[in-house]
Design a protein around this motif. Structure first.
Motif, PDB file in Angstrom:
ATOM      1  N   THR A  36     -50.406  15.479  58.144  1.00  0.00           N
ATOM      2  CA  THR A  36     -48.998  15.357  57.775  1.00  0.00           C
ATOM      3  C   THR A  36     -48.577  13.898  57.754  1.00  0.00           C
ATOM      4  O   THR A  36     -47.384  13.598  57.715  1.00  0.00           O
ATOM      5  N   HIS A  37     -49.517  13.008  57.769  1.00  0.00           N
ATOM      6  CA  HIS A  37     -49.225  11.586  57.776  1.00  0.00           C
ATOM      7  C   HIS A  37     -48.506  11.174  56.495  1.00  0.00           C
ATOM      8  O   HIS A  37     -48.609  11.832  55.459  1.00  0.00           O
ATOM      9  N   LEU A  38     -47.804  10.070  56.583  1.00  0.00           N
ATOM     10  CA  LEU A  38     -47.035   9.591  55.451  1.00  0.00           C
ATOM     11  C   LEU A  38     -47.931   8.974  54.391  1.00  0.00           C
ATOM     12  O   LEU A  38     -47.639   9.043  53.205  1.00  0.00           O
ATOM     13  N   MET A  39     -49.032   8.343  54.816  1.00  0.00           N
ATOM     14  CA  MET A  39     -49.826   7.579  53.874  1.00  0.00           C
ATOM     15  C   MET A  39     -51.286   7.488  54.293  1.00  0.00           C
ATOM     16  O   MET A  39     -51.637   7.808  55.419  1.00  0.00           O
ATOM     17  N   ASN A  40     -52.115   7.061  53.368  1.00  0.00           N
ATOM     18  CA  ASN A  40     -53.508   6.766  53.678  1.00  0.00           C
ATOM     19  C   ASN A  40     -53.574   5.447  54.416  1.00  0.00           C
ATOM     20  O   ASN A  40     -52.923   4.488  54.049  1.00  0.00           O
ATOM     21  N   GLY A  41     -54.382   5.404  55.451  1.00  0.00           N
ATOM     22  CA  GLY A  41     -54.491   4.160  56.200  1.00  0.00           C
ATOM     23  C   GLY A  41     -55.516   4.286  57.298  1.00  0.00           C
ATOM     24  O   GLY A  41     -56.396   5.146  57.257  1.00  0.00           O
ATOM     25  N   LEU A  42     -55.398   3.444  58.291  1.00  0.00           N
ATOM     26  CA  LEU A  42     -56.406   3.381  59.335  1.00  0.00           C
ATOM     27  C   LEU A  42     -56.500   4.677  60.129  1.00  0.00           C
ATOM     28  O   LEU A  42     -57.589   5.123  60.480  1.00  0.00           O
ATOM     29  N   GLU A  43     -55.352   5.285  60.441  1.00  0.00           N
ATOM     30  CA  GLU A  43     -55.416   6.520  61.222  1.00  0.00           C
ATOM     31  C   GLU A  43     -56.066   7.636  60.421  1.00  0.00           C
ATOM     32  O   GLU A  43     -56.818   8.452  60.950  1.00  0.00           O
ATOM     33  N   TYR A  44     -55.770   7.675  59.127  1.00  0.00           N
ATOM     34  CA  TYR A  44     -56.398   8.671  58.257  1.00  0.00           C
ATOM     35  C   TYR A  44     -57.915   8.488  58.250  1.00  0.00           C
ATOM     36  O   TYR A  44     -58.679   9.453  58.338  1.00  0.00           O
ATOM     37  N   ASP A  45     -58.363   7.230  58.178  1.00  0.00           N
ATOM     38  CA  ASP A  45     -59.793   6.952  58.222  1.00  0.00           C
ATOM     39  C   ASP A  45     -60.396   7.386  59.554  1.00  0.00           C
ATOM     40  O   ASP A  45     -61.492   7.950  59.611  1.00  0.00           O
ATOM     41  N   GLU A  46     -59.658   7.111  60.643  1.00  0.00           N
ATOM     42  CA  GLU A  46     -60.158   7.482  61.967  1.00  0.00           C
ATOM     43  C   GLU A  46     -60.274   9.003  62.099  1.00  0.00           C
ATOM     44  O   GLU A  46     -61.223   9.510  62.706  1.00  0.00           O
ATOM     45  N   LEU A  47     -59.309   9.716  61.533  1.00  0.00           N
ATOM     46  CA  LEU A  47     -59.385  11.178  61.558  1.00  0.00           C
ATOM     47  C   LEU A  47     -60.607  11.675  60.795  1.00  0.00           C
ATOM     48  O   LEU A  47     -61.305  12.597  61.236  1.00  0.00           O
ATOM     49  N   SER A  48     -60.848  11.075  59.632  1.00  0.00           N
ATOM     50  CA  SER A  48     -62.015  11.467  58.846  1.00  0.00           C
ATOM     51  C   SER A  48     -63.303  11.259  59.624  1.00  0.00           C
ATOM     52  O   SER A  48     -64.200  12.110  59.633  1.00  0.00           O
ATOM     53  N   GLU A  49     -63.373  10.125  60.309  1.00  0.00           N
ATOM     54  CA  GLU A  49     -64.570   9.827  61.088  1.00  0.00           C
ATOM     55  C   GLU A  49     -64.704  10.774  62.276  1.00  0.00           C
ATOM     56  O   GLU A  49     -65.807  11.213  62.615  1.00  0.00           O
ATOM     57  N   GLN A  50     -63.577  11.105  62.897  1.00  0.00           N
ATOM     58  CA  GLN A  50     -63.608  12.005  64.043  1.00  0.00           C
ATOM     59  C   GLN A  50     -64.062  13.399  63.634  1.00  0.00           C
ATOM     60  O   GLN A  50     -64.897  14.020  64.302  1.00  0.00           O
ATOM     61  N   VAL A  51     -63.525  13.883  62.529  1.00  0.00           N
ATOM     62  CA  VAL A  51     -63.920  15.206  62.048  1.00  0.00           C
ATOM     63  C   VAL A  51     -65.370  15.192  61.585  1.00  0.00           C
ATOM     64  O   VAL A  51     -66.101  16.170  61.768  1.00  0.00           O
ATOM     65  N   ALA A  52     -65.815  14.084  61.024  1.00  0.00           N
ATOM     66  CA  ALA A  52     -67.188  13.980  60.541  1.00  0.00           C
ATOM     67  C   ALA A  52     -68.199  14.200  61.665  1.00  0.00           C
ATOM     68  O   ALA A  52     -69.309  14.701  61.432  1.00  0.00           O
ATOM     69  N   GLN A  53     -67.812  13.855  62.883  1.00  0.00           N
ATOM     70  CA  GLN A  53     -68.708  14.045  64.019  1.00  0.00           C
ATOM     71  C   GLN A  53     -68.969  15.528  64.299  1.00  0.00           C
ATOM     72  O   GLN A  53     -69.947  15.877  64.961  1.00  0.00           O
ATOM     73  N   TYR A  54     -68.098  16.388  63.789  1.00  0.00           N
ATOM     74  CA  TYR A  54     -68.248  17.832  63.995  1.00  0.00           C
ATOM     75  C   TYR A  54     -68.743  18.543  62.728  1.00  0.00           C
ATOM     76  O   TYR A  54     -68.818  19.760  62.686  1.00  0.00           O
ATOM     77  N   ALA A  55     -69.046  17.768  61.687  1.00  0.00           N
ATOM     78  CA  ALA A  55     -69.326  18.347  60.376  1.00  0.00           C
ATOM     79  C   ALA A  55     -70.455  19.372  60.396  1.00  0.00           C
ATOM     80  O   ALA A  55     -70.395  20.389  59.699  1.00  0.00           O
ATOM     81  N   ASP A  56     -71.471  19.135  61.184  1.00  0.00           N
ATOM     82  CA  ASP A  56     -72.622  20.032  61.182  1.00  0.00           C
ATOM     83  C   ASP A  56     -72.294  21.422  61.717  1.00  0.00           C
ATOM     84  O   ASP A  56     -73.070  22.360  61.522  1.00  0.00           O
ATOM     85  N   ALA A  57     -71.135  21.563  62.360  1.00  0.00           N
ATOM     86  CA  ALA A  57     -70.752  22.868  62.911  1.00  0.00           C
ATOM     87  C   ALA A  57     -70.129  23.775  61.861  1.00  0.00           C
ATOM     88  O   ALA A  57     -69.917  24.969  62.122  1.00  0.00           O
ATOM     89  N   PHE A  58     -69.831  23.234  60.670  1.00  0.00           N
ATOM     90  CA  PHE A  58     -69.177  24.012  59.623  1.00  0.00           C
ATOM     91  C   PHE A  58     -70.019  24.004  58.354  1.00  0.00           C
ATOM     92  O   PHE A  58     -70.816  23.096  58.122  1.00  0.00           O
ATOM     93  N   ASP A  59     -69.811  25.023  57.533  1.00  0.00           N
ATOM     94  CA  ASP A  59     -70.485  25.046  56.237  1.00  0.00           C
ATOM     95  C   ASP A  59     -69.832  24.069  55.263  1.00  0.00           C
ATOM     96  O   ASP A  59     -70.514  23.399  54.488  1.00  0.00           O
ATOM     97  N   LYS A  60     -68.493  24.022  55.297  1.00  0.00           N
ATOM     98  CA  LYS A  60     -67.753  23.148  54.387  1.00  0.00           C
ATOM     99  C   LYS A  60     -66.557  22.533  55.125  1.00  0.00           C
ATOM    100  O   LYS A  60     -65.885  23.210  55.903  1.00  0.00           O
ATOM    101  N   VAL A  61     -66.313  21.257  54.843  1.00  0.00           N
ATOM    102  CA  VAL A  61     -65.147  20.561  55.388  1.00  0.00           C
ATOM    103  C   VAL A  61     -64.544  19.712  54.278  1.00  0.00           C
ATOM    104  O   VAL A  61     -65.256  18.939  53.629  1.00  0.00           O
ATOM    105  N   VAL A  62     -63.228  19.852  54.056  1.00  0.00           N
ATOM    106  CA  VAL A  62     -62.546  19.031  53.061  1.00  0.00           C
ATOM    107  C   VAL A  62     -61.219  18.551  53.639  1.00  0.00           C
ATOM    108  O   VAL A  62     -60.650  19.182  54.527  1.00  0.00           O
ATOM    109  N   PHE A  63     -60.734  17.413  53.115  1.00  0.00           N
ATOM    110  CA  PHE A  63     -59.480  16.813  53.554  1.00  0.00           C
ATOM    111  C   PHE A  63     -58.430  16.858  52.451  1.00  0.00           C
ATOM    112  O   PHE A  63     -58.728  16.568  51.289  1.00  0.00           O
TER     113      PHE A  63
END
Length: 339
Positions: free
Chosen positions: A158-185
């Motif tokens: 629900t962030h207002l814009m793309n930026g550093l926090e958005y990138d950090e979220l992507s990286e954080q979720v990426a650490q769990y990627a192998d637990a899911f069949d598909k992940v999209v943002f």
């Protein structure tokens, strides 16, 4: 392999937009005053959506926390839509903004279980200590999805814009990627030029009753030292170009500053000033930095200059047209699952 590819693509896109300086289609979202966890974005993260400082000695009522659905139920099923927000401890605003976005997403996507995650643990801890309600942080939300056997995970910030926090979220979720069949943002609120146009339409229609020729309508964003701060000037330029010359955009912690906005307002022949947050929630910044009575607040500053001031304490998430943008971004993410 598909899930890792999707995550890497998302990260690559986010980094590309960040390097572009957000000049045409991006912006940033950082937790308000990251270090202090205040309200909408910090100088280092970019400029999230809502935020506020957790005050252990608050002497004000933020509403009934029990009315808010914190969406941490199990029995999720195989498809989850995880809505990630910075968070706010203002209970009513949380329910009317973040909660409303989540509810609209749940209505729009009945095949997905909508769940909540907050990025600001200081907010989570404050709400838990004060109200006895524990909201999932990002790790807890992801582990809940894993424990429930989720296979397809759609993440909508629900962030207002793309930026550093958005990138950090992507990286954080990426650490769990192998637990899911598909992940999209899904994209944040202000990503494309069309998003800017739709937000402009939403906020001008929302404030049309105040647009009488004698009133300056000022929106207060959080601001960030990151390049993504340019989104505020982009919104100002769009409003001016489209003839909304009595609309002004400023920030709490960056530029345009309160002083910049005041100078622009004083160039006109205005008698009254309307103040409203350009933030998803109306949290600490809106209630204190904008609408507070202390020296240095936006309200007090304009009053000291002789203006009649009215503060609209409502977050962007209360606007149905704004919530529709998040729905459309989630839809685009879901559509990408088949690509």
């Amino acid at each position: 392999m598909k899930k890792l590819t999707a995550l890497l693509l998302a990260l690559a896109m986010a980094m590309t937009m960040l390097l572009a300086g957000c000049s045409s289609t991006t912006e940033s979202t950082a937790p308000a005053g990251s270090a202090a966890a205040t309200d909408t974005g910090s100088a280092e993260t970019a400029a999230p959506v809502e935020e506020e400082e957790a005050d252990d000695e608050e002497n004000y009522d933020t509403g009934d926390a029990s009315l808010d659905d914190i969406r941490n139920q199990d029995d999720i099923g195989e498809q989850e839509l995880l809505v990630l927000s910075f968070g706010t401890s203002y209970n009513d605003s949380r329910r009317l903004t973040i909660g409303a976005i989540e509810s609209d997403l749940a209505d729009a996507f009945p095949d997905f279980s909508v769940r909540r995650g907050f990025t600001a643990n200081i907010i989570i801890d404050h709400v838990n200590d004060r109200d006895g309600i524990l909201i999932d942080d990002v790790d807890a939300a992801l582990n809940r999805a894993i424990d429930n056997g989720v296979k397809t995970l759609v993440v909508q910030p629900t962030h207002l814009m793309n930026g550093l926090e958005y990138d950090e979220l992507s990286e954080q979720v990426a650490q769990y990627a192998d637990a899911f069949d598909k992940v999209v943002f899904g994209d944040p609120l202000l990503t494309s030029d069309d998003d800017f146009a739709r937000v402009e339409k939403a906020i001008t229609e929302w404030t049309a009753d105040y647009d009488d020729g004698e009133t300056a309508i000022c929106f207060m964003g959080h601001g960030t030292e990151a390049e993504s701060n340019e989104v505020y000037q982009k919104m100002q330029d769009l409003l001016t170009e489209d003839g909304y010359e009595n609309y002004f955009v400023g920030t709490v912690e960056a530029e345009p500053s309160l002083e910049d906005v005041l100078a622009k307002v004083k160039e006109g022949d205005y008698k009254r000033v309307i103040l409203e947050p350009l933030m998803v929630v109306a949290g600490d910044h809106a209630n204190n930095d904008m609408a507070g009575d202390e020296e240095g607040t936006w309200k007090k500053t304009f009053e000291d200059e002789g203006y009649e001031v009215e503060c609209l304490l409502r977050g962007l998430g209360e606007n149905e047209d704004i919530r529709q943008i998040y729905i459309d971004h989630a839809q685009a993410a879901i559509d990408s699952l088949d690509q």
